[in-house]
Motif scaffolding. Structure first.
Motif, PDB file in Angstrom:
ATOM      1  N   ASP A  27       0.396   6.455 -14.271  1.00 34.92           N
ATOM      2  CA  ASP A  27      -0.633   5.498 -14.660  1.00 34.92           C
ATOM      3  C   ASP A  27      -0.538   4.270 -13.740  1.00 34.92           C
ATOM      4  OD1 ASP A  27      -2.312   3.690 -15.870  1.00 34.92           O
ATOM      5  OD2 ASP A  27      -1.065   3.413 -17.659  1.00 34.92           O
ATOM      6  N   LEU A  28      -1.325   4.286 -12.671  1.00 33.61           N
ATOM      7  CA  LEU A  28      -1.229   3.180 -11.706  1.00 33.61           C
ATOM      8  C   LEU A  28      -1.798   1.885 -12.267  1.00 33.61           C
ATOM      9  CD1 LEU A  28      -1.972   4.473  -8.094  1.00 33.61           C
ATOM     10  CD2 LEU A  28       0.182   4.367  -9.354  1.00 33.61           C
ATOM     11  N   ALA A  29      -2.843   2.007 -13.084  1.00 34.60           N
ATOM     12  CA  ALA A  29      -3.406   0.788 -13.666  1.00 34.60           C
ATOM     13  C   ALA A  29      -2.354   0.103 -14.545  1.00 34.60           C
ATOM     14  CB  ALA A  29      -4.661   1.118 -14.464  1.00 34.60           C
ATOM     15  N   GLY A  30      -1.589   0.903 -15.274  1.00 31.37           N
ATOM     16  CA  GLY A  30      -0.510   0.349 -16.100  1.00 31.37           C
ATOM     17  C   GLY A  30       0.568  -0.284 -15.233  1.00 31.37           C
ATOM     18  N   ALA A  31       0.893   0.367 -14.121  1.00 35.71           N
ATOM     19  CA  ALA A  31       1.907  -0.191 -13.217  1.00 35.71           C
ATOM     20  C   ALA A  31       1.411  -1.510 -12.624  1.00 35.71           C
ATOM     21  CB  ALA A  31       2.224   0.814 -12.111  1.00 35.71           C
ATOM     22  N   ARG A  32       0.098  -1.595 -12.373  1.00 37.20           N
ATOM     23  CA  ARG A  32      -0.490  -2.839 -11.857  1.00 37.20           C
ATOM     24  C   ARG A  32      -0.343  -3.969 -12.881  1.00 37.20           C
ATOM     25  NH1 ARG A  32      -0.926  -5.424  -7.495  1.00 37.20           N
ATOM     26  NH2 ARG A  32       0.070  -6.923  -8.848  1.00 37.20           N
ATOM     27  N   ARG A  33      -0.626  -3.652 -14.133  1.00 43.52           N
ATOM     28  CA  ARG A  33      -0.489  -4.678 -15.185  1.00 43.52           C
ATOM     29  C   ARG A  33       0.963  -5.135 -15.282  1.00 43.52           C
ATOM     30  NH1 ARG A  33      -4.090  -1.246 -17.822  1.00 43.52           N
ATOM     31  NH2 ARG A  33      -2.432  -0.258 -19.034  1.00 43.52           N
ATOM     32  N   LEU A  34       1.869  -4.186 -15.201  1.00 47.19           N
ATOM     33  CA  LEU A  34       3.298  -4.521 -15.252  1.00 47.19           C
ATOM     34  C   LEU A  34       3.661  -5.453 -14.097  1.00 47.19           C
ATOM     35  CD1 LEU A  34       6.259  -3.650 -16.367  1.00 47.19           C
ATOM     36  CD2 LEU A  34       6.265  -2.198 -14.340  1.00 47.19           C
ATOM     37  N   ALA A  35       3.221  -5.101 -12.888  1.00 43.28           N
ATOM     38  CA  ALA A  35       3.523  -5.923 -11.719  1.00 43.28           C
ATOM     39  C   ALA A  35       2.952  -7.324 -11.904  1.00 43.28           C
ATOM     40  CB  ALA A  35       2.964  -5.266 -10.458  1.00 43.28           C
ATOM     41  N   ASP A  36       1.755  -7.416 -12.471  1.00 39.67           N
ATOM     42  CA  ASP A  36       1.145  -8.730 -12.698  1.00 39.67           C
ATOM     43  C   ASP A  36       1.976  -9.556 -13.673  1.00 39.67           C
ATOM     44  OD1 ASP A  36      -0.921  -8.416 -10.950  1.00 39.67           O
ATOM     45  OD2 ASP A  36      -2.316  -7.619 -12.457  1.00 39.67           O
ATOM     46  N   GLU A  37       2.431  -8.910 -14.755  1.00 41.11           N
ATOM     47  CA  GLU A  37       3.241  -9.639 -15.743  1.00 41.11           C
ATOM     48  C   GLU A  37       4.534 -10.153 -15.115  1.00 41.11           C
ATOM     49  OE1 GLU A  37       3.908  -7.240 -19.266  1.00 41.11           O
ATOM     50  OE2 GLU A  37       1.784  -6.695 -19.261  1.00 41.11           O
ATOM     51  N   LEU A  38       5.072  -9.368 -14.204  1.00 39.31           N
ATOM     52  CA  LEU A  38       6.354  -9.726 -13.590  1.00 39.31           C
ATOM     53  C   LEU A  38       6.174 -10.605 -12.356  1.00 39.31           C
ATOM     54  CD1 LEU A  38       7.931  -6.171 -13.705  1.00 39.31           C
ATOM     55  CD2 LEU A  38       8.725  -8.134 -15.036  1.00 39.31           C
ATOM     56  N   GLY A  39       4.973 -10.692 -11.849  1.00 41.65           N
ATOM     57  CA  GLY A  39       4.755 -11.408 -10.588  1.00 41.65           C
ATOM     58  C   GLY A  39       5.321 -10.636  -9.410  1.00 41.65           C
ATOM     59  N   ALA A  40       5.315  -9.329  -9.527  1.00 37.27           N
ATOM     60  CA  ALA A  40       5.870  -8.487  -8.456  1.00 37.27           C
ATOM     61  C   ALA A  40       4.738  -7.815  -7.673  1.00 37.27           C
ATOM     62  CB  ALA A  40       6.768  -7.409  -9.069  1.00 37.27           C
ATOM     63  N   LEU A  41       5.059  -7.301  -6.492  1.00 30.18           N
ATOM     64  CA  LEU A  41       4.100  -6.493  -5.743  1.00 30.18           C
ATOM     65  C   LEU A  41       4.179  -5.053  -6.243  1.00 30.18           C
ATOM     66  CD1 LEU A  41       4.283  -7.601  -1.995  1.00 30.18           C
ATOM     67  CD2 LEU A  41       3.152  -8.687  -3.933  1.00 30.18           C
ATOM     68  N   LEU A  42       3.025  -4.396  -6.254  1.00 31.49           N
ATOM     69  CA  LEU A  42       2.997  -2.985  -6.622  1.00 31.49           C
ATOM     70  C   LEU A  42       3.018  -2.145  -5.344  1.00 31.49           C
ATOM     71  CD1 LEU A  42       2.749  -0.663  -8.641  1.00 31.49           C
ATOM     72  CD2 LEU A  42       0.252  -0.949  -8.530  1.00 31.49           C
ATOM     73  N   VAL A  43       4.085  -1.366  -5.200  1.00 26.86           N
ATOM     74  CA  VAL A  43       4.227  -0.472  -4.052  1.00 26.86           C
ATOM     75  C   VAL A  43       3.942   0.949  -4.538  1.00 26.86           C
ATOM     76  CG1 VAL A  43       5.807   0.477  -2.329  1.00 26.86           C
ATOM     77  CG2 VAL A  43       5.966  -1.950  -2.987  1.00 26.86           C
ATOM     78  N   VAL A  44       2.976   1.615  -3.931  1.00 27.71           N
ATOM     79  CA  VAL A  44       2.645   2.987  -4.320  1.00 27.71           C
ATOM     80  C   VAL A  44       2.972   3.933  -3.171  1.00 27.71           C
ATOM     81  CG1 VAL A  44       0.823   4.578  -5.021  1.00 27.71           C
ATOM     82  CG2 VAL A  44       0.833   2.231  -5.905  1.00 27.71           C
ATOM     83  N   ALA A  45       3.844   4.900  -3.456  1.00 31.72           N
ATOM     84  CA  ALA A  45       4.103   5.983  -2.502  1.00 31.72           C
ATOM     85  C   ALA A  45       3.094   7.064  -2.825  1.00 31.72           C
ATOM     86  CB  ALA A  45       5.529   6.484  -2.662  1.00 31.72           C
ATOM     87  N   PHE A  46       2.076   7.225  -1.971  1.00 27.38           N
ATOM     88  CA  PHE A  46       0.999   8.162  -2.298  1.00 27.38           C
ATOM     89  C   PHE A  46       1.138   9.455  -1.510  1.00 27.38           C
ATOM     90  CE2 PHE A  46      -2.785   8.047   0.812  1.00 27.38           C
ATOM     91  CZ  PHE A  46      -2.005   7.735   1.899  1.00 27.38           C
ATOM     92  N   ASP A  47       0.439  10.467  -1.982  1.00 24.65           N
ATOM     93  CA  ASP A  47       0.398  11.718  -1.230  1.00 24.65           C
ATOM     94  C   ASP A  47      -0.946  11.768  -0.516  1.00 24.65           C
ATOM     95  OD1 ASP A  47       1.442  14.628  -0.818  1.00 24.65           O
ATOM     96  OD2 ASP A  47      -0.693  14.760  -1.284  1.00 24.65           O
ATOM     97  N   PRO A  48      -0.941  11.826   0.815  1.00 21.68           N
ATOM     98  CA  PRO A  48      -2.201  11.692   1.543  1.00 21.68           C
ATOM     99  C   PRO A  48      -3.134  12.883   1.366  1.00 21.68           C
ATOM    100  CG  PRO A  48      -0.408  12.175   3.067  1.00 21.68           C
ATOM    101  CD  PRO A  48       0.215  11.969   1.719  1.00 21.68           C
ATOM    102  N   VAL A  49      -2.603  14.031   0.966  1.00 23.11           N
ATOM    103  CA  VAL A  49      -3.468  15.183   0.730  1.00 23.11           C
ATOM    104  C   VAL A  49      -4.135  15.061  -0.646  1.00 23.11           C
ATOM    105  CG1 VAL A  49      -3.526  17.682   0.391  1.00 23.11           C
ATOM    106  CG2 VAL A  49      -2.248  16.703   2.302  1.00 23.11           C
ATOM    107  N   ALA A  50      -3.322  14.809  -1.666  1.00 28.80           N
ATOM    108  CA  ALA A  50      -3.881  14.650  -3.009  1.00 28.80           C
ATOM    109  C   ALA A  50      -4.890  13.504  -3.041  1.00 28.80           C
ATOM    110  CB  ALA A  50      -2.759  14.407  -4.016  1.00 28.80           C
TER     111      ALA A  50
END
Lengths: 521, 464
Positions: B240-263
């Motif tokens: 759930d990336l949107a949830g991870a974004r909210r978490l990062a916002d609450e913490l004042g952290a950057l959200l780093v996403v390791a994505f799969d370029p094919v998917a």
């Protein structure tokens, strides 16, 4: 005075390039795109043709395809081929870029690294089904240890800088194990920029030691800086001036006396192959740049490979797993007992390692020594040859490269090192490294390598002489290359890092123009 | 003896004579005698007190002899039809079209170096500019660099960037991130002093700690500067990336996403879901499995972070006559200029692999990328259903998957991999304890229905 090439045939293999073709601007892929065009084709699988909506939960499914480009195969082949016509390369001509060892890349190594039995192996293949790969890697590590005089090696670091940081982490782990909290690493003022950057990322502070008037590390100054807080020293030998650090044994003793370690930056290993070894000089940790010394092609900026070899006392800390031959002749992966952990997703830049391995097989002990001999011969010959036309700040026997300077030419006619570099491009050569090492004014760092013929060197020398003797027009050079001198300041000021950023940058520029016209002109 | 030094003996003599020397050995007079190696196996005169040392490797071989040696080694790896690949875990058996092999491997791309002289390097520079553009389009953030070494190094640099941007050295890293990459992140954290806190999965997706505890501890420096999550994650699950974004916002952290370029051909881009930094492994585009390298570290970020971008960046500009031109830019970030103040030491990267990726992406194009992702997803679903029909095979997690899937077997996964190899299949990757014992299976567009059916039949046999 003896002629530079007495009795040598004039036409004996001169590697320079006529002006590159491709002077027309090449449209980007995005300009060449025509929606609906494509090049792809896939295997017939006979699988059920489920829709995306049946495969991906709605909240994750993108509504529009990701825009990439839309070109036919013919369009894109022509596009990239035209781009290659706007690119200088070693296969085209001499590339005397100091410190980068742009030697000829033997084609047999390309073929070796293209064998399906090597390219087709998944890195998680069980060891007993990848015995060829494990043997190749284990034997390469063994040969690299013999070449450098070290005990054991990791092949994981994918580039020289990664090797440096790996080496510093080994240094840190070794000190930590003995309960020592050291904070400083010593680096000469002639060092490559990666050295201090790696020191910082390794969690240490850089202490700089000056060079003396011979261009080598000032031994007395080094002794002053050595104390119980020094974790080690990073040295390149021969150094970035192309000079051999003759006091290396004394330096090693002094560093070891305070409990520090010696790190060998292998950027210049090409000069000493089969002649001497870092291990014999007293180094504890050695990184090699296989793309320099062992002819892995540089790929326009990588991939390289930066294996790290160490003395026996540091071997337990190496990154792992390491390939190892068992007593039964089977190869297995082994994790060193006090390993610092992985430094690569898998086993390093394996195909680059295979290329280097084939290069070492082809050259062997006799060939590698010949490499060093002729690399050093070529660089010394050029120093003698260029003495009359350029300043040679440290005019004494050098190793594989030489540093000349335009200080006198700058005073006489305003000719700077950068101008010489740009004029050389017009002459069909790649330019030397400029403004490095930092301790030499208007430096041109020339590394001819062993694979350029005497005729090529003579042509290079004549071009450099011409440039020094007729500096007029040098500021406008290069005029015969695919593009003229590039506006680097503008690239940084109006950043356009992608095709999609162009309209944005145009708007920014218009705004900038309206707000402060006087500042711009 | 090497075959790559052009000089004749007469030419060497002429060059020595010009310098007033009579032998090649004299060139090495600056090397103290005690450090010099003897020439040949029984050589004398070198080595000092320890006796004569020499370079103890065999002499050189001819080209056909080297080829025979290399073919002998290559023959001792099981590849292709001998060991049909169903393994992934960050390295995938995708098709590499002839176009990529023929175009990206042209010697002008292969034998150049870093474009220090842009006037004769427009080919590599423009190819990188196009690569950066396509990667930015795919990740949904504005900036992409000209490549890092691999997925792991891209992860390390993302954590470093986030620490520098937030002034906080702690990173929360999901255990859904590739375990080898996490191992590399930990290795380099020993030098940078970063604290890596690994966060467990629950039913295949990350269960982040309660932010209230993290934010109430008072000491903000202990809060994470980076929240790192993989999408789809190591088990193929869709986080759930949107949830991870909210978490990062609450913490004042950057959200780093390791994505799969094919998917990514089917999924929302990480940037559109709020990622600040997007990293990944680019091997699936144009690079064969190659026993793990050279691969391609994908790195992109929002433009606010461009001054902290690691590695090289190509930008468009003009030449003296106003013609469009490309050059490496924002060079003052880089190690050769900033030296000990640099936040990254990357110099040589993986340019050639980035060029391969650019050619392959152009070959796929907008429609082909979606088709590739779709075909992988179809194969994955078909294989998963086929395996789950076998007695004793169960899903490891219940969360929806894409790209790969994990199953629990009635026998140890290592044993299954071993036995499946005898049947001609690389069955997958045996998962480590942190995931619960299981087998991680990947299916690319190269796998046919017949191959998947044969794989399932073989697995049924080996787990019986």
């Amino acid at each position: 005075m003896t002629a530079p090439l007495a009795g040598v045939p004039a036409a004996g293999g001169r590697a320079t390039s006529a002006p590159l073709m491709g002077r027309d601007e090449e449209p980007t892929l995005f300009e060449l795109s025509s929606p609906g065009r494509s090049a792809w084709s896939f295997r017939t699988t006979n699988l059920p043709e489920w829709d995306a909506a049946e495969l991906v939960p709605a909240e994750h499914l993108r509504s529009e395809p990701a825009p990439i480009a839309d070109a036919s195969e013919r369009d894109l082949v022509a596009h990239f081929t035209r781009l290659t016509h706007r690119q200088y390369s070693v296969d085209l001509g001499a590339y005397p870029l100091g410190s980068c060892t742009m030697k000829y890349n033997p084609k047999l190594c390309d073929d070796a690294a293209s064998l399906p039995g090597l390219t087709g192996a998944h890195p998680a293949t069980p060891a007993h089904l990848a015995q060829g790969w494990l043997e190749l890697l284990a034997d390469l590590a063994d040969r690299l240890c013999r070449i450098t005089g070290m005990h054991d090696a990791t092949l994981q670091p994918p580039a020289g800088a990664a090797g440096e940081l790996t080496g510093l982490l080994l240094m840190r782990a070794w000190h930590a194990e003995a309960g020592r909290q050291r904070t400083k690493v010593i680096i000469p003022d002639s060092a490559h920029g990666t050295n201090p950057a790696s020191v910082t990322l390794g969690g240490y502070q850089t202490v700089t030691v000056p060079s003396d008037d011979r261009g080598c590390v000032d031994l007395a100054a080094l002794r002053e800086r050595l104390d119980e807080d020094v974790a080690g020293i990073m040295l390149t030998n021969p150094n970035t001036l192309g000079l051999f650090e003759e006091d290396i044994a004394e330096m090693a003793t002094a560093v070891h006396e305070v409990g520090g370690l010696l790190y060998y930056d292998g950027a210049n290993l090409n000069a000493i192959l089969g002649v001497t070894r870092p291990g014999d000089m007293g180094f504890d940790i050695v990184h090699m740049n296989l793309h320099k010394t062992f002819a892995v092609p540089h790929g326009g900026g990588g991939p390289g490979a930066g294996p790290v070899a160490v003395s026996e006392r540091l071997a337990p800390y190496l990154p792992g797993p390491l390939p190892e031959r068992g007593e039964d002749g089977e190869y297995r992966w082994r994790m060193p007992e006090r390993s610092i952990g992985r430094v690569h997703s898998w086993h390093g830049n394996a195909l680059a390692l295979a290329r280097a391995y084939s290069y070492i097989l082809a050259n062997g002990a006799d060939g590698l020594r010949r490499v060093a001999e002729v690399a050093v011969l070529n660089a010394n010959w050029l120093r003698h040859r260029l003495r009359a036309s350029y300043d040679v700040p440290f005019d004494r026997p050098n190793m594989h490269e030489l540093v000349v300077s335009t200080t006198s030419l700058k005073k006489a006619s305003g000719l700077r090192a950068l101008d010489v570099a740009k004029r050389l491009l017009e002459e069909g050569f790649h330019a030397p490294t400029v403004y490095f090492p930092l301790i030499v004014d208007e430096a041109l760092m020339i590394e001819p390598t062993e694979t350029e013929s005497p005729q090529t060197l003579e042509a290079l020398a004549q071009a450099l002489e011409r440039i020094g003797a007729s500096p007029e027009g040098a500021k406008e050079a290069p005029r015969t290359t695919p593009v003229g001198r590039v506006d680097e300041a503008r690239a940084a000021r109006r950043l356009i890092p992608t095709w999609d950023a162009r309209p944005l940058a145009a708007t920014d520029a218009a705004a900038e123009h309206m707000q402060a016209p006087s500042a711009r002109y | 003896m090497g075959h790559f030094v052009p000089h004749t003996d007469a030419e060497i003599d002429a060059m020595l004579e010009f310098m007033g020397l009579s032998s090649l050995d004299e060139l090495f007079a600056v090397v103290p005698e005690g450090l010099r190696l003897a020439v040949g196996e029984d050589g004398e005169g070198g080595g000092g007190q320890a006796g004569p040392r020499h370079l103890d490797i065999p002499d050189g071989l001819s080209e056909p002899d080297v080829a025979a040696e290399m073919e002998h080694l290559a023959a001792r790896n099981a590849v292709g039809a001998e060991l049909l690949c169903f393994a992934g875990g960050g390295a995938y058996d995708h098709e590499v079209p002839a176009t990529v092999r023929r175009v990206a491997m042209r010697s002008e791309f292969v034998t150049a170096y870093t474009p220090y002289q842009p006037e004769v390097a427009q080919g590599v520079l423009q190819a990188l500019f196009e690569y950066q553009t396509m990667l930015a389009r795919l990740t949904g953030v504005e900036i992409a660099n000209a490549s890092l070494y691999d997925g792991a190094s891209a992860c390390v640099e993302a954590v470093n960037l986030a620490a520098a941007a937030t002034g906080r050295s702690t990173a929360w890293v999901s255990r859904g991130v590739n375990p080898n990459w996490r191992d590399v992140v930990r290795t380099f954290a020993a030098g940078s002093g970063h604290e890596v806190v690994e966060v467990d999965l629950h039913d295949g997706v990350t269960r982040w700690p309660d932010t209230a505890t993290a934010t109430s501890s008072g000491d903000r420096t202990q809060q994470p500067g980076a929240v790192v999550v993989q999408y789809p994650n190591y088990l193929g699950c869709l986080e759930d990336l949107a949830g991870a974004r909210r978490l990062a916002d609450e913490l004042g952290a950057l959200l780093v996403v390791a994505f799969d370029p094919v998917a990514a051909g089917l999924l929302h881009s990480p940037g559109s879901l709020g990622a600040d930094v997007v990293v990944g492994e680019g091997q699936p585009f144009g690079t064969p499995l190659s026993f793990g390298g050279p691969y391609l570290g994908l790195f992109s970020c929002r433009k606010d972070h461009v001054r902290r971008l690691p590695g090289r960046l190509v930008g468009e500009t003009v030449d003296t006559e106003g013609r469009r031109a490309y050059v490496t830019t924002l060079r003052t970030r880089e190690q050769d200029i900033r030296r000990e103040k640099a936040s990254s030491n990357v110099c040589t990267n993986q340019t050639l692999i980035a060029v391969c990726c650019a050619v392959q992406l152009a070959w796929l194009g907008t429609t082909g990328l979606r088709e590739l992702a779709l075909r992988c997803a179809r194969g994955t679903r078909y294989a998963r259903e086929a395996l789950l029909r076998l007695d004793g095979v169960e899903p490891l997690v219940g969360t929806p998957v894409l790209r790969e899937f994990a199953v629990r077997l009635p026998v140890p996964a290592e044993m299954a991999v071993e036995r499946m190899a005898d049947e001609g299949f690389l069955a997958g990757i045996a998962l480590g304890d942190e995931y619960g014992v299981g087998l991680l299976v990947a299916v690319t567009e190269r796998r046919t229905r017949d191959q998947i059916d044969a794989y399932a039949a073989a697995l049924e046999k080996v787990i019986r």
